[in-house]
Scaffold this active site. Structure first.
Site, PDB file in Angstrom:
ATOM      1  N   HIS A 132       0.829  -1.205   0.000  1.00 17.53           N
ATOM      2  CA  HIS A 132       0.000   0.000   0.000  1.00 17.53           C
ATOM      3  C   HIS A 132       0.866   1.259   0.000  1.00 17.53           C
ATOM      4  O   HIS A 132       2.032   1.234   0.390  1.00 17.53           O
ATOM      5  CB  HIS A 132      -0.929  -0.002   1.200  1.00 17.53           C
ATOM      6  CG  HIS A 132      -2.041  -0.989   1.066  1.00 17.53           C
ATOM      7  ND1 HIS A 132      -3.097  -1.033   1.937  1.00 17.53           N
ATOM      8  CD2 HIS A 132      -2.287  -1.967   0.151  1.00 17.53           C
ATOM      9  CE1 HIS A 132      -3.937  -1.984   1.570  1.00 17.53           C
ATOM     10  NE2 HIS A 132      -3.458  -2.574   0.494  1.00 17.53           N
ATOM     11  N   GLU A 152       0.840   3.970   1.857  1.00 19.63           N
ATOM     12  CA  GLU A 152       1.351   4.381   3.164  1.00 19.63           C
ATOM     13  C   GLU A 152       2.510   3.475   3.587  1.00 19.63           C
ATOM     14  O   GLU A 152       3.517   3.946   4.116  1.00 19.63           O
ATOM     15  CB  GLU A 152       0.238   4.329   4.217  1.00 19.63           C
ATOM     16  CG  GLU A 152      -0.941   5.234   3.909  1.00 19.63           C
ATOM     17  CD  GLU A 152      -2.018   4.582   3.035  1.00 19.63           C
ATOM     18  OE1 GLU A 152      -3.091   5.189   2.910  1.00 19.63           O
ATOM     19  OE2 GLU A 152      -1.789   3.485   2.475  1.00 19.63           O
ATOM     20  N   CYS A 194      -6.200   1.885   5.350  1.00 19.28           N
ATOM     21  CA  CYS A 194      -6.881   0.656   5.730  1.00 19.28           C
ATOM     22  C   CYS A 194      -6.457   0.237   7.141  1.00 19.28           C
ATOM     23  O   CYS A 194      -5.625   0.885   7.779  1.00 19.28           O
ATOM     24  CB  CYS A 194      -6.555  -0.461   4.733  1.00 19.28           C
ATOM     25  SG  CYS A 194      -4.852  -1.072   4.845  1.00 19.28           S
ATOM     26  N   CYS A 204      -2.577  -0.546   7.343  1.00 21.42           N
ATOM     27  CA  CYS A 204      -1.765   0.672   7.251  1.00 21.42           C
ATOM     28  C   CYS A 204      -1.938   1.527   8.499  1.00 21.42           C
ATOM     29  O   CYS A 204      -0.986   2.145   8.969  1.00 21.42           O
ATOM     30  CB  CYS A 204      -2.111   1.456   5.994  1.00 21.42           C
ATOM     31  SG  CYS A 204      -1.495   0.661   4.494  1.00 21.42           S
TER      32      CYS A 204
END
Length: 174
Positions: free
Chosen positions: A71, A73, A99, A102
């Protein structure tokens, strides 16, 4: 947020494309976008089975442990770590609310705040309270307004805003 949107242009996920920027004292210290792990074929090349089977074998919000994508992040945190840049006390700008996973990582590295353009809610009602509690461990998590001319490309599966959320630019229902 404009820079997070620009970074997102490198994302190659077949679903939501996300960009993230980590900032300290109004200076960018790291960026990230979502895509497959280094050296793996991109999602658009069939690299991730989960992305290739979205909505079929894998329901929304499930099987992240089988996804080979990193992801935005996560990539921003990992890039900072790779180059020895501390991220404790930083601010994160991301195009989508982080999410669950993260969020855990952002809490663990002690970021100060998260600002996001598009809301994301965990698809399972039974874990949303835990997600909200976890996000509460970050000093500030807030949605911001910014123009997004590429929303249709980047957010093809975007669920509409919650009824209590103010409409944001580029918001669409899906």
């Amino acid at each position: 947020m404009g820079i997070a949107l620009a970074v997102r242009a490198r994302a190659n996920c077949r679903g939501t494309r996300v960009g993230a920027v980590i900032v300290r004292d109004d200076r960018i210290v790291s960026t990230g976008y979502n895509g497959t792990a280094e050296g793996a074929p991109n999602c658009e090349e069939g690299g991730c089975d989960r992305c290739a089977n979205r909505g079929g074998r894998y329901a929304s919000g499930e099987a992240y442990d089988l996804c080979i994508c990193v992801h935005a992040e996560q990539n921003a945190i990992l890039s900072a770590a790779r180059f020895g840049i501390p991220v404790e006390g930083t601010d994160v700008y991301t195009t989508v609310r982080p999410c669950f996973n993260c969020t855990k990582e952002l809490v663990q590295v002690k970021v100060r705040s998260v600002r996001y353009l598009y809301d994301w809610r965990h698809p399972r009602d039974d874990v949303r309270d835990e997600y909200d509690r976890l996000q509460g461990r970050i000093g500030l998590v807030e949605q911001v307004d910014a123009a997004d001319e590429d929303a249709a490309w980047a957010m093809p599966g975007l669920r509409g805003p919650k009824e209590t959320d103010p409409p944001g630019p580029g918001a669409q229902s899906g």
